[in-house]
Structure formats: C-alpha cells, structure tokens
Design a protein around this motif. Structure first.
Motif, PDB file in Angstrom:
ATOM      1  N   SER A 166      45.604  43.371  46.383  1.00  0.00           N
ATOM      2  CA  SER A 166      44.771  43.479  45.438  1.00  0.00           C
ATOM      3  C   SER A 166      43.537  44.537  45.979  1.00  0.00           C
ATOM      4  O   SER A 166      43.382  44.923  47.109  1.00  0.00           O
ATOM      5  CB  SER A 166      43.827  42.146  44.859  1.00  0.00           C
ATOM      6  OG  SER A 166      42.788  41.653  45.943  1.00  0.00           O
ATOM      7  N   LEU A 167      42.684  45.031  44.744  1.00  0.00           N
ATOM      8  CA  LEU A 167      41.661  46.093  45.230  1.00  0.00           C
ATOM      9  C   LEU A 167      40.501  45.126  46.096  1.00  0.00           C
ATOM     10  O   LEU A 167      40.131  46.121  46.835  1.00  0.00           O
ATOM     11  CB  LEU A 167      41.013  46.451  43.853  1.00  0.00           C
ATOM     12  CG  LEU A 167      41.985  47.067  42.783  1.00  0.00           C
ATOM     13  CD1 LEU A 167      41.001  47.555  41.692  1.00  0.00           C
ATOM     14  CD2 LEU A 167      42.626  48.306  43.643  1.00  0.00           C
ATOM     15  N   GLN A 168      40.460  44.066  45.793  1.00  0.00           N
ATOM     16  CA  GLN A 168      39.363  43.367  46.810  1.00  0.00           C
ATOM     17  C   GLN A 168      39.850  43.438  48.129  1.00  0.00           C
ATOM     18  O   GLN A 168      38.851  43.407  49.137  1.00  0.00           O
ATOM     19  CB  GLN A 168      39.173  42.033  46.278  1.00  0.00           C
ATOM     20  CG  GLN A 168      37.881  41.443  46.938  1.00  0.00           C
ATOM     21  CD  GLN A 168      36.937  42.007  46.552  1.00  0.00           C
ATOM     22  OE1 GLN A 168      36.537  42.340  45.316  1.00  0.00           O
ATOM     23  NE2 GLN A 168      35.657  42.190  47.457  1.00  0.00           N
ATOM     24  N   ASP A 169      41.118  43.438  48.465  1.00  0.00           N
ATOM     25  CA  ASP A 169      41.602  43.413  49.951  1.00  0.00           C
ATOM     26  C   ASP A 169      41.266  44.897  50.562  1.00  0.00           C
ATOM     27  O   ASP A 169      40.823  44.856  51.739  1.00  0.00           O
ATOM     28  CB  ASP A 169      43.025  43.375  50.034  1.00  0.00           C
ATOM     29  CG  ASP A 169      43.634  41.770  49.531  1.00  0.00           C
ATOM     30  OD1 ASP A 169      42.607  40.907  49.657  1.00  0.00           O
ATOM     31  OD2 ASP A 169      44.640  41.800  49.315  1.00  0.00           O
TER      32      ASP A 169
ATOM     33  N   ILE B 150      38.467  46.716  49.495  1.00  0.00           N
ATOM     34  CA  ILE B 150      37.086  46.441  49.778  1.00  0.00           C
ATOM     35  C   ILE B 150      36.748  45.863  50.981  1.00  0.00           C
ATOM     36  O   ILE B 150      35.764  46.083  51.674  1.00  0.00           O
ATOM     37  CB  ILE B 150      36.339  46.216  48.626  1.00  0.00           C
ATOM     38  CG1 ILE B 150      36.827  47.060  47.141  1.00  0.00           C
ATOM     39  CG2 ILE B 150      34.768  45.876  48.677  1.00  0.00           C
ATOM     40  CD1 ILE B 150      36.418  46.433  45.777  1.00  0.00           C
ATOM     41  N   ASP B 151      37.509  44.662  51.282  1.00  0.00           N
ATOM     42  CA  ASP B 151      36.971  43.813  52.197  1.00  0.00           C
ATOM     43  C   ASP B 151      37.443  44.307  53.530  1.00  0.00           C
ATOM     44  O   ASP B 151      37.026  43.859  54.719  1.00  0.00           O
ATOM     45  CB  ASP B 151      37.421  42.394  51.969  1.00  0.00           C
ATOM     46  CG  ASP B 151      36.864  41.737  50.735  1.00  0.00           C
ATOM     47  OD1 ASP B 151      35.931  42.360  50.482  1.00  0.00           O
ATOM     48  OD2 ASP B 151      37.259  40.659  50.166  1.00  0.00           O
TER      49      ASP B 151
ATOM     50  N   LYS C 261      37.612  53.278  48.948  1.00  0.00           N
ATOM     51  CA  LYS C 261      36.982  52.088  48.528  1.00  0.00           C
ATOM     52  C   LYS C 261      35.922  52.247  47.596  1.00  0.00           C
ATOM     53  O   LYS C 261      35.736  51.301  46.669  1.00  0.00           O
ATOM     54  CB  LYS C 261      35.920  51.804  49.887  1.00  0.00           C
ATOM     55  CG  LYS C 261      36.618  51.413  51.006  1.00  0.00           C
ATOM     56  CD  LYS C 261      36.028  50.441  51.937  1.00  0.00           C
ATOM     57  CE  LYS C 261      36.508  49.726  53.008  1.00  0.00           C
ATOM     58  NZ  LYS C 261      35.727  48.748  53.823  1.00  0.00           N
TER      59      LYS C 261
ATOM     60  N   ALA D 155      38.060  51.801  44.370  1.00  0.00           N
ATOM     61  CA  ALA D 155      38.582  50.493  44.454  1.00  0.00           C
ATOM     62  C   ALA D 155      37.489  49.632  43.643  1.00  0.00           C
ATOM     63  O   ALA D 155      37.691  48.589  42.788  1.00  0.00           O
ATOM     64  CB  ALA D 155      38.717  49.875  45.751  1.00  0.00           C
ATOM     65  N   ARG D 156      36.086  49.842  44.069  1.00  0.00           N
ATOM     66  CA  ARG D 156      34.927  49.107  43.604  1.00  0.00           C
ATOM     67  C   ARG D 156      34.972  49.562  42.039  1.00  0.00           C
ATOM     68  O   ARG D 156      34.406  48.734  41.269  1.00  0.00           O
ATOM     69  CB  ARG D 156      33.822  49.469  44.293  1.00  0.00           C
ATOM     70  CG  ARG D 156      33.778  48.659  45.856  1.00  0.00           C
ATOM     71  CD  ARG D 156      32.252  49.039  46.359  1.00  0.00           C
ATOM     72  NE  ARG D 156      31.713  50.258  46.520  1.00  0.00           N
ATOM     73  CZ  ARG D 156      32.168  51.116  47.647  1.00  0.00           C
ATOM     74  NH1 ARG D 156      32.589  50.583  48.649  1.00  0.00           N
ATOM     75  NH2 ARG D 156      31.690  52.384  47.536  1.00  0.00           N
TER      76      ARG D 156
ATOM     77  N   ARG E 167      39.346  44.970  37.116  1.00  0.00           N
ATOM     78  CA  ARG E 167      39.688  43.824  37.816  1.00  0.00           C
ATOM     79  C   ARG E 167      40.888  42.962  36.964  1.00  0.00           C
ATOM     80  O   ARG E 167      40.817  43.091  35.809  1.00  0.00           O
ATOM     81  CB  ARG E 167      38.378  43.005  38.259  1.00  0.00           C
ATOM     82  CG  ARG E 167      37.831  43.457  39.345  1.00  0.00           C
ATOM     83  CD  ARG E 167      38.510  43.607  40.454  1.00  0.00           C
ATOM     84  NE  ARG E 167      37.387  43.997  41.747  1.00  0.00           N
ATOM     85  CZ  ARG E 167      36.964  45.418  41.890  1.00  0.00           C
ATOM     86  NH1 ARG E 167      37.423  46.479  41.171  1.00  0.00           N
ATOM     87  NH2 ARG E 167      36.385  45.809  42.825  1.00  0.00           N
TER      88      ARG E 167
ATOM     89  N   LYS F 272      44.422  37.156  39.193  1.00  0.00           N
ATOM     90  CA  LYS F 272      45.108  37.306  40.267  1.00  0.00           C
ATOM     91  C   LYS F 272      46.722  36.771  40.233  1.00  0.00           C
ATOM     92  O   LYS F 272      47.438  37.430  40.964  1.00  0.00           O
ATOM     93  CB  LYS F 272      44.702  36.126  41.171  1.00  0.00           C
ATOM     94  CG  LYS F 272      43.040  36.085  41.888  1.00  0.00           C
ATOM     95  CD  LYS F 272      42.677  34.939  42.697  1.00  0.00           C
ATOM     96  CE  LYS F 272      41.438  35.244  43.008  1.00  0.00           C
ATOM     97  NZ  LYS F 272      41.115  34.012  44.008  1.00  0.00           N
TER      98      LYS F 272
ATOM     99  N   TYR G 278      48.804  40.459  40.546  1.00  0.00           N
ATOM    100  CA  TYR G 278      48.926  41.441  41.428  1.00  0.00           C
ATOM    101  C   TYR G 278      50.217  41.569  41.988  1.00  0.00           C
ATOM    102  O   TYR G 278      50.877  42.232  42.316  1.00  0.00           O
ATOM    103  CB  TYR G 278      47.797  41.171  42.533  1.00  0.00           C
ATOM    104  CG  TYR G 278      46.523  41.838  41.846  1.00  0.00           C
ATOM    105  CD1 TYR G 278      46.292  43.143  41.751  1.00  0.00           C
ATOM    106  CD2 TYR G 278      45.592  41.024  41.753  1.00  0.00           C
ATOM    107  CE1 TYR G 278      44.842  43.505  41.532  1.00  0.00           C
ATOM    108  CE2 TYR G 278      44.318  41.362  41.299  1.00  0.00           C
ATOM    109  CZ  TYR G 278      43.972  42.696  41.216  1.00  0.00           C
ATOM    110  OH  TYR G 278      42.869  43.026  40.879  1.00  0.00           O
TER     111      TYR G 278
END
Length: 203
Positions: free
Chosen positions: A96-99, A101-102, A131, A134-135, A139, A142, A145
């Motif tokens: 995912s995009l959050q992955d 970013i994190d 990044k 991605a932000r 979204r 889940k 994905y």
C-alpha cells in the motif's frame, strides 16, 4: 526485365535461360526471403501492439494504486519511466501507499538503489518525490490493494516478456536482412537514424 512487352516472350526467355543462360540480366528470385522478412516484421508489429494494449489496460489499475503518479509532470515525477523496473518494483512490492510512507528513509534509499542498479542520479530526490506522491494520492480500502498488486504484477510481467520477444525478433530480422543483400544492408546502416530494424533516435 520489362513486363510490358507486346508479344508473349516469357516462354522464350525462360527457355533461353534454362538452356544456355543467355538472359544475363536475370537474377535469382528471392521472393521467399522477402516473404520470410514480411512474416518477421508483421510479428514484431504484433508484439509492439501487445505492449501498447497491455499498458493501456493497466492505466486504470495504476491510477487506483498510486493516483499521483499518473498526474505528476516530468519535474515532479519520481520515475523517468513509469513502466520501468524501478517503478514496477515500487508498485508491486509495497502493498500500500502507507507502506511507502512508513518505510524508513535509509531503507527506502537502499531499496531504490538496488532495484535501479544504482542508475538513479539523485536517489534522495527520488525518494522524497516518491513519498510526497504517496502522501498526495487517493487512499483505497485495504481489501483493494492485494488484487491491484496481483493485476499490476501480471501486467508488468507481460510487458517484460513482450520486450524480450521483441529483442529476439529484432535479431531474427537483422539476420534475414543481412542474408538478402549484405552490401545494401551495410549502406543502409551507414545512414544516421537507420538501424537494422527501423528508425531510432539513438542510431
């Protein structure tokens, strides 16, 4: 030779050539070689169209997975080629995009360096642009994905396979042309912009 003769001379010409080789202007017929080249070039066109069709098909999946990549201009785009190896790895190996970013900065830099084989000139800038994109992207739920990743991975595999087949086809076309008339082939290649398979900017 001329084919507009008023009299039926073909039979006499063939007879003379068969008996004593009198018709000196005749050359061996190479129609079969041209037909073979025609088959190769048409199949190469088919492969190129398959790549275009696959890229068109995956546009919607790319937008759903990482919407900002489809909207950025060249100056803000982290990848020079959105269908390239590095972009493919980012789009399929991060769930995912959050992955993205994190992921710690150092880890992301190592990932990009490895996947690009250290070909990215400014890898820190690429990481920051990635990044940021991605932000700024939309979204998804889940559950979306994994199906998107599977679909994108399949499309990237198809495109990669088609590119490999085109390289093999290019080699076959070059062998075929070279076997027909090596001198003419050498002369054609000496012209800037003309390559064995067609026209290219890097020739």
């Amino acid at each position: 030779m001329e084919k507009t003769d008023p009299l039926p001379l073909d039979a006499y010409l063939i007879a003379d050539f068969a008996r004593v080789g009198r018709t000196k202007k005749c050359e061996p017929w190479r129609g079969s070689q041209f037909l073979a080249l025609k088959r190769l070039t048409r199949h190469r066109l088919h492969l190129a169209e398959c790549i275009t069709r696959e890229k068109t098909h995956m546009v919607s999946n790319l937008y759903l997975k990482f919407s900002e990549l489809q909207l950025l201009d060249d100056g803000s785009q982290p990848f020079s080629n959105i269908y390239g190896t590095t972009a493919s790895a980012v789009l399929t190996e991060f769930m995912s995009l959050q992955d993205i970013i994190d992921t710690p900065e150092e880890e992301l830099l190592q990932f990009l360096a490895k996947k690009s084989r250290n070909r990215i000139t400014d890898i820190s800038r690429t990481s920051n642009l990635l990044k940021k994109a991605a932000r700024d992207s939309y979204r998804l739920d889940k559950c979306m994905y994994e199906p998107l990743n599977v679909s994108l991975a399949s499309s990237f595999n198809c495109i990669q396979t088609y590119h490999k087949e085109i390289k093999l086809m290019d080699q076959a076309i070059e062998r075929c042309i070279n076997g027909m008339n090596p001198n003419a082939f050498t002369i054609l290649k000496s012209i800037p912009g003309i390559c064995p398979v067609g026209f290219r900017n890097d020739c």
